[in-house]
Design an enzyme around this catalytic site. Structure first.
Site, mmCIF file in Angstrom:
data_model
loop_
_atom_site.group_PDB
_atom_site.id
_atom_site.type_symbol
_atom_site.label_atom_id
_atom_site.label_comp_id
_atom_site.label_asym_id
_atom_site.label_seq_id
_atom_site.Cartn_x
_atom_site.Cartn_y
_atom_site.Cartn_z
ATOM 1 N N GLU A 244 114.458 -66.033 -38.140
ATOM 2 C CA GLU A 244 115.143 -64.735 -38.023
ATOM 3 C C GLU A 244 115.056 -63.968 -39.336
ATOM 4 O O GLU A 244 114.896 -62.754 -39.345
ATOM 5 C CB GLU A 244 116.604 -64.910 -37.593
ATOM 6 C CG GLU A 244 116.813 -65.727 -36.317
ATOM 7 C CD GLU A 244 115.946 -65.314 -35.139
ATOM 8 O OE1 GLU A 244 115.546 -64.138 -35.068
ATOM 9 O OE2 GLU A 244 115.642 -66.171 -34.283
ATOM 10 N N ALA B 178 118.637 -67.218 -31.232
ATOM 11 C CA ALA B 178 119.193 -66.331 -32.243
ATOM 12 C C ALA B 178 118.497 -64.986 -32.153
ATOM 13 O O ALA B 178 117.484 -64.855 -31.460
ATOM 14 C CB ALA B 178 118.975 -66.909 -33.642
HETATM 15 N N1 B3K Z 1 113.717 -61.902 -30.888
HETATM 16 C C1 B3K Z 1 114.680 -62.780 -30.296
HETATM 17 C C2 B3K Z 1 114.461 -63.016 -28.849
HETATM 18 C C3 B3K Z 1 115.101 -62.039 -27.967
HETATM 19 C C4 B3K Z 1 115.010 -62.472 -26.528
HETATM 20 C C5 B3K Z 1 115.481 -61.444 -25.611
HETATM 21 N N2 B3K Z 1 115.510 -61.844 -24.231
HETATM 22 C C6 B3K Z 1 114.726 -64.099 -30.981
HETATM 23 C C7 B3K Z 1 113.566 -64.438 -31.815
HETATM 24 O O1 B3K Z 1 112.474 -64.647 -31.360
HETATM 25 O O2 B3K Z 1 113.736 -64.468 -33.009
HETATM 26 ZN ZN ZN Z 2 111.385 -64.322 -33.088
#
Ligand code: B3K
Ligand code: ZN
Length: 873
Positions: A307, A271
């Site tokens: 998230e 996500a």
């Molecule tokens: N921040 C995103 C991960 C993105 C990955 C890009 N290759 C999901 C998370 O850690 O919440």
């Molecule tokens: Zn994250």
């Protein structure tokens, strides 16, 4: 040009420079159409006063796939002589100190198979911009320390794309000509481009609301395909719980008027926390008892919370550069794991997290891609969304929590959020906030961010009967990792307890280890205690102490730390299995000691214990964990010894398994509460052991469970157990029935694929190749690749490591195919081949040969090139 010069080059943390220009305001207009998308970006640019390079050119990132249609500064169109462009950067050498830049680009989301930037998932448009996907949309300083206020207008055909979403709050909408409509969104919080998001599609929505602690009402919306509308309640409930928990535990409130989640089928990972508009892999948001297992329910809860928590740890306070990734990821994993511990069983959550860390992260730390929690360099940042950055990063934050205590830790996070709100900062800034509130010197502690590798801690003890003094001596070391031969001692908290012969706790606390060798004395004890060490896994290390079986048994019975009770059981079984492997290789007869069988019998019959805990205690260590512990991995010995243990314990305790199964089966309708999940986990573990006896009567029981289950946990457990058992015909029959029942549920069918791909029975590769021909398999969909290719290569050691090397060649074929199509997935799938040094010589040669073949296949993406070249180095 020589071969050498054409290879992708690393970038280094030490070369960081502040951006020369800042973007105060970003105005975007997307015209989405079936053939192509036009993007007009209007940027308010100004020179960065903090940058000393006053003559610096304006550097905009731009992927080679982006077609530049028009570029102007303050209304003056630039000609090709006014700027330069290569396949990564567009540079404009002479720009004023403050100006408006307008840029029109043409992109093709329909043919974007990398699933980065703007792409199509089934019929809908969606985006994924972290880490460097925004440069596939328009020319922009695509770096996290450039934070801008975004206003986005999305225009598309109303009939096909009735829902048009972006970050922030909707401020305007209306009709355009030709059946098109538009919606304009404004996000008042400055953010880096990686948090930008856009969605357009024909989506159903579940709506709710949440009133924050200060009384603001927030609209909550979860969007999905209309057929999945009935699978969104659990995510909504999880979101509201997470919002409340963050207010209570961290004092953090949500800041916009609306919070949206969108479920998409084609997604490279779990996500993404885009500001106000999270985009989720369907596998991390959809849940219903009929189609979703207990484990998947918990994953949805954890990912929704993760998230959401990023809104503060990641979005309001973001990373200065991608070397700081763990600043947001390690901290946010810590936040989500504590949330899950509070919502469910804390001990069970800790056991699961540590099992993952010790199997997969420790293996990463011991492999060619080993890197510190804050890496010093990378070729492709997508390769650094790793277990080290996430899970070990979480452990580093957990250690700060242990060292400071809950109250000071909270003061530290308050200070961090207040001091850095709206900024892009570093892991040093995070630790500094903790140092400032506690007055502690955390300089040595910061080695956890800069030194890679899993530290080893050897413990010995001594007892002086005459004085009642007990002494514990610790020796720490850390193996060399790529680029780091010598390590300095870490500052690590060792939570401990001292247990008397009658099971009382004589002392407990946290020792702080800072030297390579250090002793601690405990005075005035009436007897020599049994030490309970590294309680709750207080540091991510490999700790050894020469426990006898009797001592482990004692801890298993009396330790007040639930995690260490489980770990004592694990240590006992691992020790036995390691000695059985020696026997197996020497062709000696294998035997399980009666004492272990008796202990297990006692645990199985003890109705006072939490069934989830019993299930964890009686689940044998995984093949992957045994492999991680081995000096040289003998796949066959590990598999055969584990099978032998299962069969022996199954037969010796058949009555007890049957009794536990009966006790944990209830006739009541399904509920998802913790107690019911715990009963299902022990029930299905028991069913597995019963089937392992090979007796037909238990097959009948499993089939009955498969046919009558009112929930996916029970039905899928029965299916997987029968398929992986020796009852081959029954397995095929159940697979066919399951397929007929669930062929219209994509996520359920992913499990159907994965159960077969991970089946170690001979002929695995042929079966996997057949699965790829199945009409529901789609090589462009990462979830399908994970269910088939990754399930075979990473979860079916016996099949993948077949002596003829066919498993290795199979994986290399996939990597070569996916290298251009979806580099991120290709590089992730490669992991099992990178571990070649851990296997016997013959396997090493075959694995290396396939890595070499990939390297020579030519035109490698940075993602694949980095992993292959580092693995062969
Ligand atoms: N921040 C995103 C991960 C993105 C990955 C890009 N290759 C999901 C998370 O850690 O919440
Ligand atoms: Zn994250």
């Amino acid at each position: 040009m020589s071969q050498e010069m054409q290879q992708p080059q690393p970038i280094y943390l030490k070369d960081y420079q502040v951006p020369a220009y800042l973007i105060e305001h970003t105005d975007l207009r997307f015209e989405l159409a079936e053939e192509e998308t036009l993007v007009r970006a209007t940027l308010q640019v100004r020179r960065n006063p903090a940058c000393t390079r006053t003559k610096a050119a304006l550097e905009l990132h731009g992927h080679e796939s982006v077609e530049l249609c028009r570029l102007s500064i303050d209304g003056e169109i630039l000609s090709e002589r006014d700027f330069s462009r290569d396949d990564e950067l567009l540079c404009i050498p002479a720009v004023p100190s403050r100006f408006t830049l307008e840029c029109v680009t043409r992109i093709h989301p329909q043919s974007n198979t990398a699933l980065e930037g703007l792409y199509k998932s089934d019929g809908m448009f969606c985006t994924q911009c972290e880490a460097e996907g925004f440069r596939r949309i328009t020319f922009y300083p695509d770096r996290p320390d450039v934070m801008s206020v975004f206003r986005t207008t999305v225009v598309a055909e109303r009939a096909r794309y009735p829902v048009l979403l972006s970050n922030g709050n909707p401020v305007e909408s209306g009709d355009e000509d030709d059946g098109r409509h538009f919606v304009t969104w404004e996000d008042p919080f400055p953010k880096p481009a990686y948090l930008f998001a856009l969605v357009a599609g024909d989506l159903a929505v579940l709506e709710d609301s949440y009133t924050t602690a200060s009384g603001r009402s927030v609209k909550l919306q979860i969007f999905a395909d209309s057929k999945d509308l009935d699978k969104l309640d659990h995510a909504m409930l999880s979101l509201k719980r997470a919002m409340q928990w963050d207010e209570q535990v961290y004092g953090r409130e949500y800041d916009l008027d609306i919070y949206m989640i969108v479920a998409v089928d084609f997604f490279n990972m779990g996500a993404m926390e885009n500001k106000g508009l999270n985009i989720f892999n369907t596998s991390c948001v959809l849940a219903s008892p009929r189609t979703t297992t207990d484990a998947a329910f918990q994953r949805v809860e954890g990912v929704v919370a993760h998230e959401y928590f990023h809104n503060w740890s990641g979005n309001r306070v973001t990373c200065r550069d991608w070397f700081q990734l763990s600043l947001k990821e390690g901290f946010t994993v810590f936040r989500d794991s504590e949330f899950s511990a509070d919502m469910n069983s804390r001990t069970v959550k800790r056991i699961e997290d540590v099992a993952l860390l010790r199997t997969a992260q420790f293996a990463e730390d011991a492999g060619p891609m080993a890197h510190p929690v804050r890496p010093e360099s990378f070729i492709e940042i997508s390769n650094f969304y790793t277990l080290t950055v996430y899970e070990k990063g979480c452990e580093v934050v957990r250690m700060l929590h242990t060292l400071l205590g809950a109250e000071l830790f909270r003061k530290g996070t308050d200070l961090y959020f207040e001091r850095h709100d709206g900024q892009a900062v570093t892991t040093d800034d995070f630790v500094q906030a903790m140092a400032d509130v506690s007055g502690r010197d955390l300089t040595q502690f910061k080695r956890w961010y800069s030194q890679a590798g899993t530290p080893r801690v050897e413990v010995s003890d001594s007892w002086d009967e005459s004085t009642g003094q007990y002494r514990l001596t610790f020796r720490q070391s850390c193996p060399a990792t790529p680029g780091q031969d010598k390590k300095l001692p870490f500052h690590m908290p060792i939570a401990y307890g001292l247990i008397s012969a009658s099971g009382d706790e004589l002392d407990a606390g946290v020792l702080e280890l800072t030297d390579s060798e250090q002793s601690f004395t405990f005075d005035g004890l009436a007897e020599r205690p049994v030490p309970s060490l590294l309680r709750s896994f207080s540091a991510p290390v490999k700790l050894s102490y020469p426990y006898t079986d009797a001592q482990l048994m004692h801890l298993l019975r009396h330790d007040s730390d639930g995690f260490n009770r489980w770990d004592a059981g694990q240590r006992m079984t691992v020790g036995l299995m390691q000695s059985l492997m020696v026997d197996y290789r020497a062709s000696r007869e294998l035997a399980v000691p009666e004492s272990l069988i008796d202990t297990w019998r006692g645990l199985l019959l003890d109705e006072s214990l939490d069934p989830a805990m019993v299930a964890h205690l009686l689940r044998l260590p995984s093949e992957a964990y045994l492999a991680e512990l081995a000096d040289e991995i003998d796949v066959e010995a590990i598999h055969e010894v584990r099978e032998f243990m299962v069969t022996t314990l199954a037969r010796a305790l058949q009555d007890e398994w049957s009794e536990a199964y009966r006790r944990c089966s209830d006739d009541q309708a399904y509920t998802a509460d913790a107690a019911a999940c715990a009963r299902r986990s022990l029930k299905n573990l028991s069913l597995g052991y019963l089937l392992a006896t090979g007796e037909e009567v238990w097959l009948a029981l499993a089939e009955e469970q498969f046919n009558t289950a009112d929930n996916m946990t029970d039905q899928q457990a029965a299916l997987a157990l029968v398929v992986h058992s020796g009852f081959r015909h029954a397995g095929e029959r159940l697979l066919a029935e399951f397929q007929a029942q669930w062929q219209h549920e994509a996520l359920v069918m992913n499990q159907w694929f994965s159960i077969q791909a991970s089946d170690p029975w001979p002929g695995a590769l042929e079966r996997v190749q057949q699965l790829q021909e199945h009409p529901l398999f789609d090589a462009r969909n990462p979830n399908k690749l994970r269910s088939v290719v990754a399930a075979f290569c990473a979860q079916n050691a016996v099949g993948f490591h077949s002596a003829d090397g066919s498993g290795y060649a199979y994986l290399a074929d996939w990597i070569i195919q996916l290298n251009k199509q979806n580099p991120q997935i290709a590089s992730r799938l490669l992991t099992p081949l990178t571990r070649w040094r851990r296997y016997p010589e013959a396997a090493q040669g075959l694995m290396r040969g396939q890595l070499q073949r990939v390297l020579e296949s030519g035109d490698l993406s940075r993602d694949v090139y980095e992993v292959v070249s580092k693995s062969l180095a």
